[in-house]
Each structure stands twice: as structure tokens, then as C-alpha cells.
Scaffold this active site. Structure first.
Site, short mmCIF file in Angstrom:
data_model
loop_
_atom_site.label_atom_id
_atom_site.label_comp_id
_atom_site.label_asym_id
_atom_site.label_seq_id
_atom_site.Cartn_x
_atom_site.Cartn_y
_atom_site.Cartn_z
N GLU A 136 51.56 -0.97 -7.65
CA GLU A 136 51.96 -0.91 -9.05
C GLU A 136 52.96 0.19 -9.39
O GLU A 136 52.65 1.09 -10.18
CB GLU A 136 50.73 -0.77 -9.95
CG GLU A 136 49.77 -1.91 -9.82
CD GLU A 136 48.68 -1.91 -10.91
OE1 GLU A 136 48.63 -0.97 -11.71
OE2 GLU A 136 47.91 -2.87 -10.96
N GLU A 184 44.84 -7.67 -6.75
CA GLU A 184 43.80 -7.11 -7.63
C GLU A 184 43.54 -8.08 -8.77
O GLU A 184 44.49 -8.65 -9.34
CB GLU A 184 44.22 -5.78 -8.28
CG GLU A 184 44.17 -4.59 -7.38
CD GLU A 184 44.56 -3.29 -8.10
OE1 GLU A 184 44.34 -3.17 -9.32
OE2 GLU A 184 45.10 -2.42 -7.40
C1 BGC Z 1 45.13 -0.11 -10.51
C2 BGC Z 1 43.76 0.42 -10.17
C3 BGC Z 1 42.93 0.53 -11.43
C4 BGC Z 1 42.79 -0.85 -12.04
C5 BGC Z 1 41.97 -0.88 -13.31
C6 BGC Z 1 45.14 -1.23 -11.51
O1 BGC Z 1 46.17 -1.03 -12.41
O2 BGC Z 1 45.83 -0.45 -9.34
O3 BGC Z 1 43.89 1.64 -9.53
O4 BGC Z 1 41.68 1.10 -11.20
O5 BGC Z 1 44.06 -1.33 -12.36
O6 BGC Z 1 42.56 -0.10 -14.30
#
Ligand code: BGC
Length: 445
Positions: free
Chosen positions: A162, A355
Site C-alpha cells: 500500500e 488483504e
Molecule cells: C494495511 C494493514 C492494516 C489494515 C487494516 C491495510 O491498509 O495494509 O496494515 O492493518 O489495512 O487497517
């Protein structure tokens, strides 16, 4: 929902047999053992009063550095194919730092879990600065050191996590480390990270590594109305979150003249930045509703947006929200993936969702199960629509240090009691384990 007869009657449709199932974490959020590595920009930031909401630090976090064996056992019990973790650059800079990742990779492979390291997940060594071009070359040297040590066993790599959030939150708005509030003067930070990515791809390939991707955060941008001012603001936000970070990589160009605002020999850099990728990682959480500026500061998702921004973020009404207040919109994932496919065509390599997840309290986390169930169905709809998606990683294995929110937001499939470090799998952990078993059984036919 784990035993919900309705879910049994309407199972999540089968994903391809070779689909890659995994979970993600990051070094700074789980490792702890801060005294056994050099400091990062996050250590300096959390030491400043008021930066982290609950006043906590990641000095211990989940103590994963000392409890990795237990965490690998949790991964193996969950039955994932792959584990996305990040390598801490400040730890690699410290004596013996790479030994930790060497052991972790061996343990993962013995447990039948494929290691998928991310080389940078925001914990920049404290003496470096993304405003300086040299940081990109330093990153490539660091990438060479890591692949030199792990490349015989690691077969899938992620360069950056990100860069959009690290630029926006860390350098434009200052709510993340290093806490700079440069607004649009933060653009060089985006360019230098993208350049670092390209140089690292070259370094990894030179060392014989293949199968390289990036984890970019993206989401649909929904205009607040069809009024021209709202449409314009939403299009601008789409550039900042999506196109500014996707197009240099996929098309070798910056959108809408932004290249002119970037430092250095931008056209030469774009050739490096657009080194072909084996796959494109997308972190998806929610869409954003965006309208014309309202002339006032706006609080949104824990972030204060200054009045001078040329857009304002609005609430998405009529949908559930997580404990963090983030809207739950699974169909946004289908929309995002089909939009990317339509925008970039065959310039978009196969996609992996690197993610996706949500913060909720409690061990019987039915809301997380509903979130994951909904997003997997939405992902399947994207597959049906012809998007080439090859994998899905849940954020996150463990409750962890959620950046400026401290320990107040729990994203884990496994609960962590931060006083005792006791790990307790939540209902969602059992649900995902069962779903993965069901997927494999269906794939075997
Ligand atoms: C990030 C994580 C973060 C998650 C939840 C993502 O933007 O890569 O590090 O914990 O979102 O906020």
C-alpha cells in the site's frame, strides 16, 4: 453462521482447484522484540504523545518474534496454502536479523505453508526518508540481501504494501508515521516508492526470483451525486487512490499530467516502475463515497481530512459498518475487479487479493464470518465475470497493533490477549478452516 443451515443450503461456489488461500500479517504489527532491531519511523512516531489513540506502542505487539512456532501451528491448523508476512527492514539491518526470517521460512515450509514475504510494510528504518530518491536504491540493496538469503526457498514475493496509504496517511495527512503533513507536496513519496518497487523487481529477478507482485490498496470511488462538482471530486479521488498507483505499474505512465509534478527523470523512471509483474495484489476493504469539498475539516474512519482538500469523504448510508466504522460492501469487490479488468485489459496481470478483512470485537465473531462469506461470494462473481483472480488472503491471522488505533481494533481470526499473549481462535477461524476444507473437497470432485 458457522452452522447456519442457510449457508449449508447455499454454499460458497467452488473456486479453481489451484486457487491460493492465505492470511496476511505485517512485521511491525505483530513481531514486537523492538529492542532486537534498529528503530523504524513507527517507533519514533509512536513515542510522540497523542499519535496513537490508546497511547500504546508496538514494542511487544503479539510477541510473534518469540512465539512464531505457535503462530505457524495456528496457520497449519487453519489449513491455508500460504502466509503473507512482511520482512522488517530495520531488523534485517541489525545483526542476526535475517536469521529470524530464515527460521520462519523453514518452519512454514515444514508445516506445508508457502511463505509470501512483503519487503516493505511501512516500517522504514528511522534514518531513511521517502522524500529522498536515494531511499529507492537503498530498498533495492535491501531486497537483494533478503532474496540472497531466502530466495532458495521463497518462491513468491511482494515488494511494497500500500504505497498509497503510506503516502497519504504518513506524508500528506500525517496520521501515520512519519507524521508529515505535506498534502500534495507528498507526491515525491509516491514516486520514490514506485521507483523502489521497480528497482526491487529488477534486483529480485537478477537473483533468479520469479513470481513477483505488489500489494496495492484500491476501492471503488462512488460520487456523492451526479452533480458535476461531486463527479469531479470523485474522479480526482479515484486518481489519488487507484490510478496514481496502478497506472505507472501497469501502463508505464502517470494519470492526468501528474508525472509533471514528480521529481527526477520521470520517463526513465517509469520504464523501471513498469517492469512487468507476474501478478497484481489488491487490498480491498470498502468503497469510498466522495463529493465536492465542504470547506470544513471532516473526521472519517479515524482520520481528520483537512478543509483544503479538493474533495470530501461522505458516509455510505444503508449498509452495515464494522467496529472501525468502515462500511461493509462486498459488491464493491466485484465492481473494483471488473472495473480494473475493463480499464486495463490485458495490461492487468492475474490478480491476487492480498488483504481483505474487518475489525470486530469478540470471540464469537459472526459479523466477521458474514463479512468474509459475503466477500468470497463477491470475489466469485468477479471470477464468473471473467476476471483472472488467483488467490485470496484474509487480513489478519492475529489481532495486532493497528497503527494509529493501537490495540483498539481487532482484525484477527485469532484473538490475542495482549496482557498474557494467549492466542484463542475465534469462530471465524473455525469457519474459514471448514470453508477451505469444503473448497478442497469440491475441487477434488
Ligand atoms: C494495511 C494493514 C492494516 C489494515 C487494516 C491495510 O491498509 O495494509 O496494515 O492493518 O489495512 O487497517
Amino acid at each position: 453462521m458457522a452452522n447456519d443451515p442457510r449457508a449449508a443450503a447455499h454454499p460458497i461456489p467452488p473456486f479453481p482447484a489451484d486457487f491460493l488461500w492465505g492470511v496476511s500479517t505485517s512485521a511491525h504489527q505483530i513481531e514486537g522484540a523492538a529492542d532486537e532491531r534498529e528503530p523504524s519511523v513507527w517507533d519514533a512516531f509512536t513515542a510522540e504523545p497523542g499519535r496513537v489513540k490508546d497511547g500504546s506502542t508496538a514494542a511487544v505487539a503479539c510477541d510473534h518474534y518469540h512465539r512464531h512456532a505457535e503462530d505457524v501451528a495456528l496457520l497449519s491448523g487453519l489449513g491455508v496454502d500460504a502466509y503473507r508476512f512482511s520482512v522488517s527492514w530495520p531488523r534485517v539491518n541489525s545483526p542476526g536479523g535475517l536469521d529470524f526470517y530464515d527460521r520462519l521460512v523453514d518452519e512454514l515450509l515444514s508445516a506445508g505453508v508457502r511463505p509470501v514475504p512483503t519487503l516493505f510494510h511501512w516500517d522504514l528504518p528511522a534514518d531513511l526518508d521517502w522524500l529522498k530518491r536515494d531511499t529507492a536504491s537503498r530498498f533495492a540493496e535491501y531486497a537483494s540481501a533478503v532474496v540472497g538469503r531466502l530466495g532458495d526457498r521463497v518462491k513468491k514475493w511482494i515488494t511494497l504494501n500500500e504505497p498509497a496509504e503510506h503516502t497519504l496517511l504518513g506524508h500528506a495527512l500525517g496520521t501515520h508515521a512519519p507524521g508529515k503533513q505535506l498534502l500534495f507536496d507528498a507526491l515525491p513519496v509516491a514516486h520514490h516508492q514506485l521507483l523502489a518497487h521497480g528497482l526491487a523487481v529488477q534486483a529480485l529477478r537478477a537473483a533468479g526470483a520469479g513470481d513477483i507482485g505488489i500489494a496495492n490498496s484500491h476501492g471503488p470511488t462512488w460520487p456523492a451525486s451526479q452533480e458535476p462538482a461531486d463527479l469531479e471530486a470523485a474522479a480526482f479521488y479515484d486518481v489519488l487512490l487507484n490510478r496514481l498507483f496502478a497506472e505507472p505499474l501497469l501502463l508505464g505512465e502517470y494519470p492526468q499530467g501528474l508525472g509533471e509534478l514528480m521529481p527526477g527523470d520521470v520517463s526513465a523512471d517509469l520504464k523501471v516502475i513498469s517492469e512487468p509483474l507476474d501478478w497484481y495484489g489488491i487490498n480491498y476493504y470498502a468503497p469510498t463515497r466522495v463529493g465536492a469539498p465542504q470547506g470544513t475539516e471532516i473526521e472519517f474512519g479515524g482520520i481528520t481530512m483537512p478543509a483544503e482538500l479538493p474533495f470530501s469523504v461522505r458516509e455510505i448510508e444503508g449498509v452495515p459498518v464494522t467496529d472501525f466504522g468502515w462500511p461493509v460492501v462486498p459488491e464493491g469487490l466485484t465492481e473494483l475487479l471488473t472495473t480494473f479488468r475493463d480499464r486495463y485489459g490485458d495490461r492487468l496481470p492475474p490478480v491476487i487479493i492480498t488483504e481483505n478483512g474487518c475489525s470486530y470485537e469478540g470471540l464469537d465473531d459472526q459479523a466477521r464470518i458474514a463479512y468474509l462469506d459475503g466477500h468470497l461470494r463477491a470475489l466469485h462473481r468477479a471470477l464468473e465475470a471473467g476476471v483472472d483472480v488467483r488467490g485470496y488472503f484474509v487480513w489478519s491471522l492475529l489481532d495486532n497493533f493497528e497503527w494509529a488505533e493501537g490495540y483498539a481494533r481487532r482484525f484477527g481470526l485469532v484473538h490475542v490477549d495482549f496482557a498474557t499473549q494467549t492466542r484463542t481462535p475465534k469462530a471465524s477461524y473455525a469457519w474459514l478452516r471448514n470453508e477451505l476444507r469444503a473448497q478442497r473437497a469440491r475441487a477434488r470432485g
